[in-house]
Write a protein that holds these residues in place. Structure first.
Motif, PDB file in Angstrom:
ATOM      1  N   SER A 124       0.919  -0.660  -0.189  1.00 16.81           N
ATOM      2  CA  SER A 124       0.273  -0.452  -0.354  1.00 16.81           C
ATOM      3  C   SER A 124       1.047   1.509   0.018  1.00 16.81           C
ATOM      4  N   ILE A 125       0.332   2.518  -0.502  1.00 18.04           N
ATOM      5  CA  ILE A 125       0.853   3.065  -0.759  1.00 18.04           C
ATOM      6  C   ILE A 125      -0.404   4.667  -0.004  1.00 18.04           C
ATOM      7  N   THR A 126      -0.071   4.873   1.088  1.00 20.90           N
ATOM      8  CA  THR A 126      -0.793   5.756   2.233  1.00 20.90           C
ATOM      9  C   THR A 126      -0.557   7.298   2.299  1.00 20.90           C
ATOM     10  N   GLU A 127      -1.503   7.757   2.589  1.00 27.09           N
ATOM     11  CA  GLU A 127      -1.335   9.093   2.976  1.00 27.09           C
ATOM     12  C   GLU A 127      -2.632   9.842   3.698  1.00 27.09           C
ATOM     13  N   GLY A 128      -2.629   9.382   4.946  1.00 29.15           N
ATOM     14  CA  GLY A 128      -3.644  10.093   6.048  1.00 29.15           C
ATOM     15  C   GLY A 128      -3.833   8.949   6.463  1.00 29.15           C
ATOM     16  N   LYS A 129      -5.147   8.445   7.144  1.00 28.71           N
ATOM     17  CA  LYS A 129      -5.918   7.458   7.516  1.00 28.71           C
ATOM     18  C   LYS A 129      -5.689   6.442   6.709  1.00 28.71           C
ATOM     19  N   SER A 130      -5.557   5.274   6.601  1.00 28.12           N
ATOM     20  CA  SER A 130      -6.100   4.086   5.760  1.00 28.12           C
ATOM     21  C   SER A 130      -7.092   2.859   6.395  1.00 28.12           C
ATOM     22  N   HIS A 131      -8.300   2.446   5.058  1.00 28.36           N
ATOM     23  CA  HIS A 131      -8.911   1.583   5.698  1.00 28.36           C
ATOM     24  C   HIS A 131      -7.869   0.068   5.836  1.00 28.36           C
ATOM     25  N   GLU A 132      -8.780  -0.667   6.639  1.00 24.98           N
ATOM     26  CA  GLU A 132      -7.511  -2.009   7.445  1.00 24.98           C
ATOM     27  C   GLU A 132      -7.490  -2.687   5.775  1.00 24.98           C
ATOM     28  N   ILE A 133      -5.540  -3.203   6.057  1.00 29.94           N
ATOM     29  CA  ILE A 133      -4.853  -4.024   4.521  1.00 29.94           C
ATOM     30  C   ILE A 133      -4.862  -5.140   5.204  1.00 29.94           C
ATOM     31  N   CYS A 134      -4.822  -6.415   4.844  1.00 31.15           N
ATOM     32  CA  CYS A 134      -4.248  -7.817   4.943  1.00 31.15           C
ATOM     33  C   CYS A 134      -3.622  -8.162   4.660  1.00 31.15           C
ATOM     34  N   VAL A 135      -3.134  -9.945   4.900  1.00 30.80           N
ATOM     35  CA  VAL A 135      -1.571  -9.623   4.167  1.00 30.80           C
ATOM     36  C   VAL A 135      -1.399 -11.694   5.664  1.00 30.80           C
ATOM     37  N   GLU A 136      -0.974 -12.418   4.088  1.00 32.95           N
ATOM     38  CA  GLU A 136      -1.375 -13.865   4.500  1.00 32.95           C
ATOM     39  C   GLU A 136       0.587 -14.100   4.590  1.00 32.95           C
ATOM     40  N   ALA A 137       0.776 -15.091   5.805  1.00 32.53           N
ATOM     41  CA  ALA A 137       2.182 -15.149   5.822  1.00 32.53           C
ATOM     42  C   ALA A 137       2.656 -16.815   6.693  1.00 32.53           C
ATOM     43  N   MET A 138       3.358 -17.211   6.162  1.00 36.14           N
ATOM     44  CA  MET A 138       3.393 -18.673   6.885  1.00 36.14           C
ATOM     45  C   MET A 138       4.789 -18.335   8.480  1.00 36.14           C
ATOM     46  N   ASN A 139       4.080 -18.161   9.510  1.00 35.57           N
ATOM     47  CA  ASN A 139       5.578 -17.920  10.451  1.00 35.57           C
ATOM     48  C   ASN A 139       5.346 -16.678  10.732  1.00 35.57           C
ATOM     49  N   SER A 140       5.694 -15.551  10.359  1.00 41.91           N
ATOM     50  CA  SER A 140       6.173 -14.661   9.944  1.00 41.91           C
ATOM     51  C   SER A 140       6.221 -13.682   8.820  1.00 41.91           C
ATOM     52  N   VAL A 141       5.679 -12.187   9.312  1.00 43.16           N
ATOM     53  CA  VAL A 141       6.328 -11.582   7.601  1.00 43.16           C
ATOM     54  C   VAL A 141       7.133 -10.290   7.973  1.00 43.16           C
ATOM     55  N   VAL A 142       7.524  -9.734   7.001  1.00 48.64           N
ATOM     56  CA  VAL A 142       8.553  -8.632   6.778  1.00 48.64           C
ATOM     57  C   VAL A 142       8.538  -7.720   6.320  1.00 48.64           C
ATOM     58  N   LEU A 143       8.054  -6.737   7.189  1.00 45.34           N
ATOM     59  CA  LEU A 143       6.781  -5.051   6.073  1.00 45.34           C
ATOM     60  C   LEU A 143       8.128  -4.112   6.343  1.00 45.34           C
ATOM     61  N   TYR A 144       8.110  -3.494   4.947  1.00 41.65           N
ATOM     62  CA  TYR A 144       8.789  -2.413   5.479  1.00 41.65           C
ATOM     63  C   TYR A 144       8.510  -0.928   5.142  1.00 41.65           C
ATOM     64  N   LEU A 145       8.319  -0.274   5.999  1.00 46.24           N
ATOM     65  CA  LEU A 145       7.388   0.742   6.160  1.00 46.24           C
ATOM     66  C   LEU A 145       8.823   2.297   5.663  1.00 46.24           C
ATOM     67  N   GLU A 146       8.519   3.237   4.103  1.00 43.61           N
ATOM     68  CA  GLU A 146       9.505   4.081   4.583  1.00 43.61           C
ATOM     69  C   GLU A 146       8.730   4.836   4.012  1.00 43.61           C
ATOM     70  N   PRO A 147       8.022   6.374   4.730  1.00 43.94           N
ATOM     71  CA  PRO A 147       8.048   7.536   3.862  1.00 43.94           C
ATOM     72  C   PRO A 147       8.688   8.394   3.766  1.00 43.94           C
ATOM     73  N   GLU A 148       7.807   8.722   2.826  1.00 43.61           N
ATOM     74  CA  GLU A 148       8.510   9.866   1.526  1.00 43.61           C
ATOM     75  C   GLU A 148       9.722  10.914   2.226  1.00 43.61           C
ATOM     76  N   TYR A 149      10.624  11.007   2.269  1.00 36.83           N
ATOM     77  CA  TYR A 149      11.299  11.785   2.001  1.00 36.83           C
ATOM     78  C   TYR A 149      10.854  13.099   1.454  1.00 36.83           C
ATOM     79  N   LYS A 150      10.877  14.151   2.756  1.00 36.43           N
ATOM     80  CA  LYS A 150      11.026  15.558   3.000  1.00 36.43           C
ATOM     81  C   LYS A 150      12.043  16.576   3.697  1.00 36.43           C
ATOM     82  N   GLU A 151      12.296  17.216   2.642  1.00 31.82           N
ATOM     83  CA  GLU A 151      13.300  18.068   4.181  1.00 31.82           C
ATOM     84  C   GLU A 151      12.273  19.213   4.309  1.00 31.82           C
TER      85      GLU A 151
END
Length: 299
Positions: A124-151
């Protein structure tokens, strides 16, 4: 004093100051499974953490850089992990490890973010409030959260809440979500739910776009609640009011009468658990007390 010793002391002090500055520039503090990241607008490093609870959240002040978040419940199995994000004015990209889905983003869009050389799949790419988003995985899941860089973005905050639930092996999730509760499940819900209230349905609103049903309830008695989710809309109102969420697929319709409503707080929402009619509940609990099956004190 020996000159070499003085130089060594000066060098040691300089290194100590640098270490303190690094430690102060970015901090990742976790208490159980709720974490706080605090930093500054110039820090573009990658934070890494592993959480083993099935629910929790991240509060990220002055977001910059990226967060590698592994959600790894203690019990192995196939899990559905759902999350919500409130990123304010900051656009945030959330990805997971796996084969890159090149159709999910354009090169121009992807280049705005930091970690464009990883084998990640955009969720997902979100700005503001998101709805509920789901993923499925066996045992564990690795998520990367990357805010857009702004000065010079000033003070900002990102809230990330997650909930992981084990997928039943032999029972369809739709059946599990919608079937009526047994007597034992009702008794357990009364003793262990995040909220237990007595109330009636004021309105039922189906939200097809998010596959949820919002049940507006008038509450005449609060037996237990975590937080303050039920409020009095008018001073002269005899009821408190709140919203309970249920899956849209269950087809809940507005019903008359008074219910014992139970459930848990999930991703900031009240989710419906067992909800017998109040007279049905009185019969069940009276019988359980006589048989010694009620595992808590009846309020």
């Amino acid at each position: 004093m020996d000159i070499n010793l003085v130089k060594c002391c000066q060098l040691f002090c300089m290194m100590l100051v640098l270490l303190l500055q690094v430690n102060l520039s970015t901090q990742l503090q976790c208490e159980q499974c709720d974490c706080i990241i605090s930093g500054n607008n110039e820090d573009r490093g990658v934070h890494m953490t592993t959480l083993t609870c099935t629910e929790g959240g991240i509060t990220w002040y002055n977001p910059n850089g990226a967060l590698s978040l592994e959600l790894r419940p203690e019990r192995p199995g196939n899990y559905r992990t759902c999350y919500k994000v409130d990123s304010g004015d900051v656009k945030i990209l959330i990805s997971r490890e796996g084969e890159l889905n090149v159709n999910s983003k354009s090169p121009d869009q992807r280049s705005k973010f930091l970690m464009n050389d990883h084998n990640l799949q955009t969720i997902s790419i979100t700005e503001g409030k998101s709805h509920e988003i789901c993923v499925e995985a066996m045992n564990s899941v690795v998520l990367y959260l990357e805010p857009e860089y702004k000065e010079n973005i000033g003070y900002q905050k990102i809230l990330f809440q997650y909930d992981s639930a084990k997928i039943p092996e032999h029972e369809e999730p739709s059946i599990e979500d919608c079937r009526p509760c047994s007597e034992d499940e009702i008794l357990k819900a009364y003793c262990s739910s995040d909220f237990v209230v007595v109330g009636s349905m004021n309105d039922v609103q189906h939200k097809d776009e998010i596959e949820k049903t919002h049940i507006i309830v008038d509450v005449s008695q609060i037996i237990r609640q975590t937080g303050s989710h039920f409020n009095r809309l008018r001073r002269d109102s005899p009821y408190l009011q709140g919203t309970i969420v249920a899956p849209r697929k269950c087809g809940i319709a507005k019903g008359d009468g008074t219910f014992l409503m139970t459930g848990r707080v999930r991703l900031g929402d009240l989710t419906m658990g067992c909800a017998p009619y109040i007279d049905e509940w009185e019969t069940i609990v009276t019988k359980a007390e006589l048989e010694g099956r009620l595992q808590c004190t009846r309020d």
